[in-house]
Structures are given as structure tokens and as C-alpha cells.
Design an enzyme around this catalytic site. Structure first.
Site, short mmCIF file in Angstrom:
data_model
loop_
_atom_site.label_atom_id
_atom_site.label_comp_id
_atom_site.label_asym_id
_atom_site.label_seq_id
_atom_site.Cartn_x
_atom_site.Cartn_y
_atom_site.Cartn_z
N ASP A 147 0.88 -1.16 0.00
CA ASP A 147 0.00 0.00 0.00
C ASP A 147 0.92 1.21 0.00
O ASP A 147 1.64 1.44 0.97
CB ASP A 147 -0.86 -0.04 1.27
CG ASP A 147 -1.71 1.21 1.45
OD1 ASP A 147 -1.52 2.19 0.69
OD2 ASP A 147 -2.56 1.20 2.37
N TYR A 167 1.13 0.33 15.13
CA TYR A 167 0.11 0.08 14.11
C TYR A 167 0.47 0.75 12.78
O TYR A 167 0.67 1.95 12.73
CB TYR A 167 -1.26 0.57 14.56
CG TYR A 167 -2.30 0.27 13.52
CD1 TYR A 167 -2.73 -1.03 13.33
CD2 TYR A 167 -2.79 1.27 12.69
CE1 TYR A 167 -3.64 -1.33 12.34
CE2 TYR A 167 -3.71 0.98 11.70
CZ TYR A 167 -4.13 -0.33 11.54
OH TYR A 167 -5.03 -0.63 10.55
N LYS A 218 -3.28 -3.22 8.65
CA LYS A 218 -3.27 -4.68 8.66
C LYS A 218 -2.40 -5.17 7.52
O LYS A 218 -2.10 -4.43 6.59
CB LYS A 218 -4.70 -5.20 8.48
CG LYS A 218 -5.44 -5.30 9.80
CD LYS A 218 -5.12 -6.58 10.56
CE LYS A 218 -5.76 -6.55 11.94
NZ LYS A 218 -5.10 -7.41 12.91
C1 F6R Z 1 -7.35 -0.29 7.88
C2 F6R Z 1 -7.09 1.03 7.34
C3 F6R Z 1 -8.06 2.11 7.55
C4 F6R Z 1 -7.49 3.17 8.48
C5 F6R Z 1 -8.50 4.28 8.80
C6 F6R Z 1 -7.89 5.39 9.64
O1 F6R Z 1 -6.32 -1.18 7.59
O2 F6R Z 1 -6.07 1.26 6.73
O3 F6R Z 1 -9.28 1.62 8.03
O4 F6R Z 1 -7.05 2.58 9.69
O5 F6R Z 1 -8.97 4.84 7.59
O6 F6R Z 1 -6.78 5.89 9.00
P1 F6R Z 1 -5.97 7.18 9.50
O7 F6R Z 1 -5.59 6.91 10.94
O8 F6R Z 1 -4.79 7.20 8.58
O9 F6R Z 1 -6.87 8.36 9.34
MG MG Z 2 -3.91 1.95 3.48
MG MG Z 3 -4.94 -2.30 2.38
#
Ligand code: F6R
Ligand code: MG
Ligand code: MG
Length: 389
Positions: free
Chosen positions: A12, A230, A233
């Protein structure tokens, strides 16, 4: 020809908008760079595809697994696409999976996911490439068990003498770095004793027992364990060989008809159904396949399946295998389960248990909360309630 290696390296490196989708320009950029590598003779063939916010580089070559040339090529493409596309367009989370600065010969442990298999091409070599978004590698445990060990999914286990002896499961404990080799059906209960904990034990490879032909491989990199915090995933990718003494294409796909619950989804912190999805668009002349976007609550978790036939390392395909009304009902169930479980909001078991929240941002919130030792509080709780203490 001799042996051919199939490699998928996935990362990603920025989404539009948020964590929902890969920009088609990113896919085109990667495809052009892989076309150059093909012209130079580094790879035999390639295809670029996405699922949610993850871009996968599928490559065939003769350099074997863990080749610094192939891993270096993928790393450079991710780096350059981050600089030239993600950062320029200010895509969200530009370069998020590229956890290290300098490449040292292998992308394992650096952020991207890797699934590779060196094979002797059979007279016809049908393969299915799978990729999931908003979940973890253990999400494939149940479908892999179903396709390689469950006669209610794969009737070939009963009917086909080539498969009748069963398969050997290679299960990795990602926390302790231990490998378990278990034969099915004999050790079926032991297999479940492990793989029922999909955040820790992953069915990494499966072999046909009678001749140790490798039938599948799944990526196992754990980003959080690498980064110590974190970082999303570890959306997995995998390669599964089909037919002629292995599960048929339809038996492999059947294993995904039931959208089982997996960990991931919003903020990598929720349980949701793994929905089999079709691609948004396949563009053969550009060798790109644009995958589905993650939408509701950043999901739900989803999986795509692309079918190819290999001929001397050339990838004939893809066939978008979940693009069929036969999977509409599975999607409907997934939507129903999504709606049902979403109503639990931030409550477990929709939200993951504390052990799995360790690497998210929740510990920071918990650490900021003030508390009173229970004994003191019980001595004179009104003092605390009135705010006098
Ligand atoms: C799950 C994922 C998204 C982000 C969520 C918050 O793997 O990538 O669900 O965790 O959009 O993202 P931030 O903290 O970057 O705003
Ligand atoms: Mg992402
Ligand atoms: Mg992804």
C-alpha cells in the site's frame, strides 16, 4: 523450459481517497516499469492489479524465490511510484508500507507482502492469484482448509485418487517463528488447534502429500511486528495451483462462497465478513486490473481472485473469477452480516479483543485516562464524586 518462479509483491503506497482505492495512475506507472524489466529480460511476464488500497505486482521469472533482482525491482517500483505519483498527487498514506529506507537484497521485513513459488510447469498450469484488503494473512486459513482438506468443499478429495491421500499443511507461528508440518486428514484436529487463531498461526504453504508438489503459498509478513506500532493490517496475497490432482478452479472458489468473519476492517480493529469481489476494470492492453474499492466502514474486508494459465512462464489471463452471478449471493450474505455486525459499533466482538488492539492507537487513549485505586474509592466515594479529591 526449466523451473519458473511466480512472485507477487504487494504494498500500500497511497490511496485515493483515504484507504479505499489505488489510483489507476499508480497501476499504470508500475505496469510501464515492469514492461521495461520484461524488455530487459529480467522477468518473463507480469500483471499489475489492486484490491482496495493495495497494489500487487505479479511477475514470472527464472531467478527463484527471494531473488535480490526481483525484490529490488519491486522495491524500486514502489519507491518511484511513491515519489512520482503518491506524493505528487498527495495520495493518502503515500509510501505507508515502505517501512525501511534502504533496500538490502530482500523486501521481506521491509513492509511489502510477498508470496512466491518456484514450480515445474505442468502440461497445463492453471493458477489462481488471490489478494485481500482490510484483513490479515490468517484470513485465508479457513478457505485453504476448506479447499485442501474438506470433502464438502472439494469433492476431489473423495473422488480423485491423485488427491485421495491428502495434503501436508505448513503452518507458521508468526510470534515464535515456529513451523508446524501437519498431514491432513490425519492431523485435522491439530491443524484447527493452531489455525483457529488466525492472528498468530498462518497456513503458509500446502503440498500434495504423495509427491510433495507445492500447491499454494500465502504471504506472511506482519507489518506491526516489524514496525512495533500500528501501520495497517497486513493485507495478504497468495498463489494457488489448480486442477489435475489438485483442487479444481471451482473447488478453490467454492471455499470463498461463505463470507467468514475475519479480523481487520476499520482501523485494523474490527471483525467483519470476507466478501468475494469482482474487479472494477480489467485493461488487458495495459496489463492492469483495477480492483474493488473499500467503502463501508473502510470495507468490509474483501478478496479478489484472478485466474491465469502459464505457458513457459507467460501469464495467459487474467480471468476475473468472482465476476459471476454465482457469487452475488455470497456478497449479499456479506452485506447482511456487515449490516448486522456494524450495529455493535465499538463493542466486542465486533471490535477486536485487547490483545489484537495492542498495536493500534487504543493503548494511547487508555493511557490518558485517570483512575482511582478501588480501595481508596470505596472508603469515601462521595469525596471523589463531588470532585473534592
Ligand atoms: C485499515 C485502514 C483504515 C485506516 C482508517 C484510519 O487497515 O487502513 O481503516 O485505519 O482509515 O486511517 P488514519 O488513521 O490514517 O486516518
Ligand atoms: Mg492503506
Ligand atoms: Mg490495504
Amino acid at each position: 523450459m526449466g523451473k519458473v518462479t511466480i512472485s507477487i509483491i504487494k504494498a500500500d503506497i497511497g490511496g485515493i481517497p483515504g484507504h479505499s482505492w489505488v489510483h489507476p495512475k499508480t497501476l499504470e506507472f508500475a505496469s510501464e516499469r515492469l514492461a521495461d524489466a520484461q524488455k530487459k529480460g529480467l522477468i518473463i511476464d507480469y500483471y499489475v492489479f489492486s484490491c482496495g488500497d493495495d497494489m500487487s505486482l505479479l511477475m514470472t521469472h527464472t531467478k527463484g524465490e527471494n531473488s535480490p533482482d526481483i525484490h529490488g525491482l519491486a522495491w524500486d517500483i514502489f519507491k518511484e511510484a511513491t515519489e512520482n505519483i503518491s506524493k505528487k498527487l498527495k495520495l493518502y498514506g503515500a509510501g505507508q508500507d515502505l517501512l525501511k529506507d534502504t533496500f538490502s537484497g530482500n523486501v521481506r521485513g521491509m513492509g511489502p507482502q510477498v508470496a512466491e513459488m518456484e514450480i515445474e510447469e505442468r502440461p497445463s498450469e492453471p493458477i489462481i492469484v488471490i489478494a485481500a484488503d482490510k484483513t490479515e494473512p490468517g484470513a485465508f486459513n479457513l478457505p485453504l482448509f476448506r479447499m485442501f482438506a474438506d470433502p464438502f468443499t472439494t469433492s476431489g478429495l473423495v473422488i480423485d485418487p491423485e488427491m485421495h491421500e491428502g495434503f501436508k499443511f505448513e503452518i507458521l507461528d508468526v510470534y515464535e517463528g515456529r513451523v508446524y508440518l501437519l498431514d491432513v486428514p490425519e492431523r485435522m484436529y491439530d491443524v484447527f488447534a493452531l489455525i483457529g487463531t488466525p492472528g498468530r498461526y498462518i497456513v503458509r504453504r500446502v503440498y500434495r502429500k504423495k509427491d510433495l508438489l507445492q500447491a499454494s503459498v500465502i504471504s506472511v509478513e506482519r507489518l506491526n511486528l516489524i514496525a512495533g506500532k500500528y501501520v495497517g493490517k497486513d493485507d495478504p496475497v497468495g498463489i494457488i495451483r489448480a486442477q489435475h490432482g489438485l483442487p479444481a478452479v471451482g473447488e478453490i472458489l467454492e471455499a470463498f462462497a461463505y463470507p467468514h468473519l475475519v479480523a481487520g476492517w476499520m482501523r485494523g480493529s474490527h471483525t467483519g465478513p470476507l466478501m468475494p469481489c469482482k474487479m472494477e476494470k480489467v485493461i488487458p492492453e495495459k496489463k492492469i486490473a483495477i480492483g474493488p474499492k473499500a467503502t463501508r466502514f473502510d470495507g468490509p474486508p474483501r478478496v479478489v481472485a484472478l485466474g491465469f494459465v502459464l505457458h513457459d512462464g507467460v501469464l495467459e489471463g487474467p480471468v476475473d473469477l468472482f465476476d459471476d452471478p454465482a457469487f452475488d449471493y455470497s456478497r449479499l450474505i456479506a452485506e447482511f452480516v456487515t449490516d448486522y455486525i456494524r450495529r455493535m459499533g465499538p463493542m466486542m466482538p465486533h471490535r477486536l479483543p485487547p490483545e489484537e488492539m495492542e498495536y493500534t492507537t487504543l493503548p494511547k487513549v487508555l493511557a490518558s485516562l485517570k483512575f482511582i485505586p478501588q480501595e481508596e474509592y470505596e472508603k469515601d466515594r462521595w469525596k471523589y464524586l463531588r470532585g473534592e479529591a
